[in-house]
Design an enzyme around this catalytic site. Sequence first.
Site, short mmCIF file in Angstrom:
data_model
loop_
_atom_site.label_atom_id
_atom_site.label_comp_id
_atom_site.label_asym_id
_atom_site.label_seq_id
_atom_site.Cartn_x
_atom_site.Cartn_y
_atom_site.Cartn_z
N GLU A 1 1.06 -1.68 0.03
CA GLU A 1 -0.31 0.26 -0.44
C GLU A 1 0.91 1.50 -0.27
O GLU A 1 1.05 2.80 0.34
CB GLU A 1 -1.06 -0.13 1.04
CG GLU A 1 -1.77 -1.61 1.09
CD GLU A 1 -3.76 -1.58 0.29
OE1 GLU A 1 -3.73 0.17 0.59
OE2 GLU A 1 -3.48 -1.85 0.16
N HIS B 1 -3.91 1.38 7.82
CA HIS B 1 -3.37 1.85 7.24
C HIS B 1 -2.38 2.63 8.02
O HIS B 1 -2.69 2.81 9.21
CB HIS B 1 -2.92 2.93 6.24
CG HIS B 1 -3.40 2.46 4.81
ND1 HIS B 1 -4.17 3.33 3.96
CD2 HIS B 1 -3.08 2.04 4.23
CE1 HIS B 1 -4.00 3.03 2.78
NE2 HIS B 1 -3.67 1.56 2.86
N CYS C 1 -2.99 10.82 3.39
CA CYS C 1 -3.45 9.60 2.87
C CYS C 1 -3.48 11.00 1.77
O CYS C 1 -3.24 10.20 0.57
CB CYS C 1 -4.71 9.51 2.63
SG CYS C 1 -4.96 9.09 4.20
O1 SUG Z 1 -7.67 3.04 0.61
N1 SUG Z 1 -10.96 5.21 0.34
C1 SUG Z 1 -9.12 4.70 0.47
C2 SUG Z 1 -8.18 5.98 1.75
C3 SUG Z 1 -6.96 5.51 1.75
C4 SUG Z 1 -6.79 6.43 2.88
N2 SUG Z 1 -4.92 6.72 2.34
C5 SUG Z 1 -4.18 6.77 3.44
N3 SUG Z 1 -4.37 5.74 4.46
N4 SUG Z 1 -2.79 6.38 3.34
C6 SUG Z 1 -8.51 3.17 1.00
O2 SUG Z 1 -9.57 2.93 1.44
C7 SUG Z 1 -12.94 4.15 -0.50
C8 SUG Z 1 -13.03 4.08 -1.34
C9 SUG Z 1 -12.90 5.38 -2.82
O3 SUG Z 1 -12.96 6.20 -2.43
O4 SUG Z 1 -14.22 4.67 -3.47
C10 SUG Z 1 -11.99 4.45 -0.65
O5 SUG Z 1 -11.19 3.50 -1.02
#
Ligand code: SUG
Length: 455
Positions: free
Chosen positions: A180, A259, A378
């Site tokens: 990730e 994460h 993020c």
């Molecule tokens: O991978 N949300 C992301 C959020 C990522 C956040 N990133 C970090 N923590 N670095 C995930 O869960 C939600 C669904 C969408 O947007 O369609 C989503 O994928």
Amino acid sequence: MNTTAISNVQEVNFDGLVGPTHNYSGLAVGNVASMSHGGLVSSPKEGALQGLLKMKSLMDAGYAQGVLPPQQRPDIGALRDLGFSGSNSDVLARAAKEAPQLLRAVCSASSMWTANAGTITPSLDAPDSRVHFTPANLQSSFHRYLEPQTTGRVLRAIFRNEQHFAHHPVLPATPAFADEGAANHTRLCGEHGEPGVHLFVYGRQAFGGARSGEREPKRYPARQTLEASQAVARQHGLTDAQTVFAQQHPEAIDAGVFHNDVIAVGNGPVLLYHEMAFLDEEGTLDELRAKMATPLIPVRVPQEAVSMEDAVASYLFNSQLLSNPDGTMTLVVPGECQEREAVWRTIQDSLLAGNNPISEVIVKDVKQSMRNGGGPACLRLRVVLSEAERAALTGRVLLTDALCDELTAWVERHYRDRLAVDDLKDPQLAEESLTALDELTQLLKIGSVYPFQLG
Ligand code: SUG
């Protein structure tokens, strides 16, 4: 590898632009915000403008700010690969009727969270003195698995100069190498221009079973494997002396910490973390202390101060920790931190008043992204670059007032004010998105990076 400090080295935060199809489909398992907001009506325009305002205010405050483009969505090519055929409108209509969950996945604007775009090693830590990049395979969810190919093209387009930049293949997209990116990677050092130690945080071990004393989450998936982190470190030429691999606390993952950057953030010698971040807290800190050339400054937040629920809801640890020229640091927190009393009190009474370099807090409204589980940290990919490396970038990707104005006007021109999940099948949305992205690549001067541009 260099052993001494290099001057003119800066951390550049490359924020992902929120894409025109930003929506709430509840796609991300283990991500509490995404799961609980599925079905809400989004505002792609507001999301993109909130992102640009964050970038602009940090640029205005003197921090180096970059920008990365969103991806081509809906990913109609992915639907075709899954057997839907006919015109683009036919493909969208059939997917909406027969497999709405697939249509929602190919419309996700998740590339905005560029902390998951890849893992970066600055040139001063790499054996060949180049900046190293590995796009994350994001294979843990289908909607994110669609990102790495375009991510790789975007990174190669911008960091094109081979004298300065080295690009590695995406790790095999199989559960054993679930990766990730920078969300699970923290570089700790003195100044940014001094050699760093790389903290890789993983949720599970794929081969050889769990090590003694190690456990795995029961409720939600562990999205990063030790093997993936080790492979990235190997690709980048990092040695044992430069790396620490630490397991994330499985109870944190089960509480919604999908994460590491939802429960810890590091910058320079400072590691701000919740006591539930690491399975072996003391062992992790000891190893960091032993390997770092400069004293580690751990800033520990205990459960009594901030519960896991408060940490996940407020995204306190998904803040950006930025270095100031006078040696102090600024914490950029999401607005949600102000809404939780315990969190706000901890920021005032223990972070700002504590014996650590954090001297200022900036609150940013990134609510559109937050509802999908993406806070300030993020939304950005950190790339530590020397002056020569910054000069070697291709395209207009370092934010200036002029670029920010143009991007704002571009968003105003092309983005919808509201987008409901039911709107995703609208072929007009796909058209609007392609028109906007084509214009964006011209505006950023990065050449052709999207499948529709490559033919
Ligand atoms: O991978 N949300 C992301 C959020 C990522 C956040 N990133 C970090 N923590 N670095 C995930 O869960 C939600 C669904 C969408 O947007 O369609 C989503 O994928």
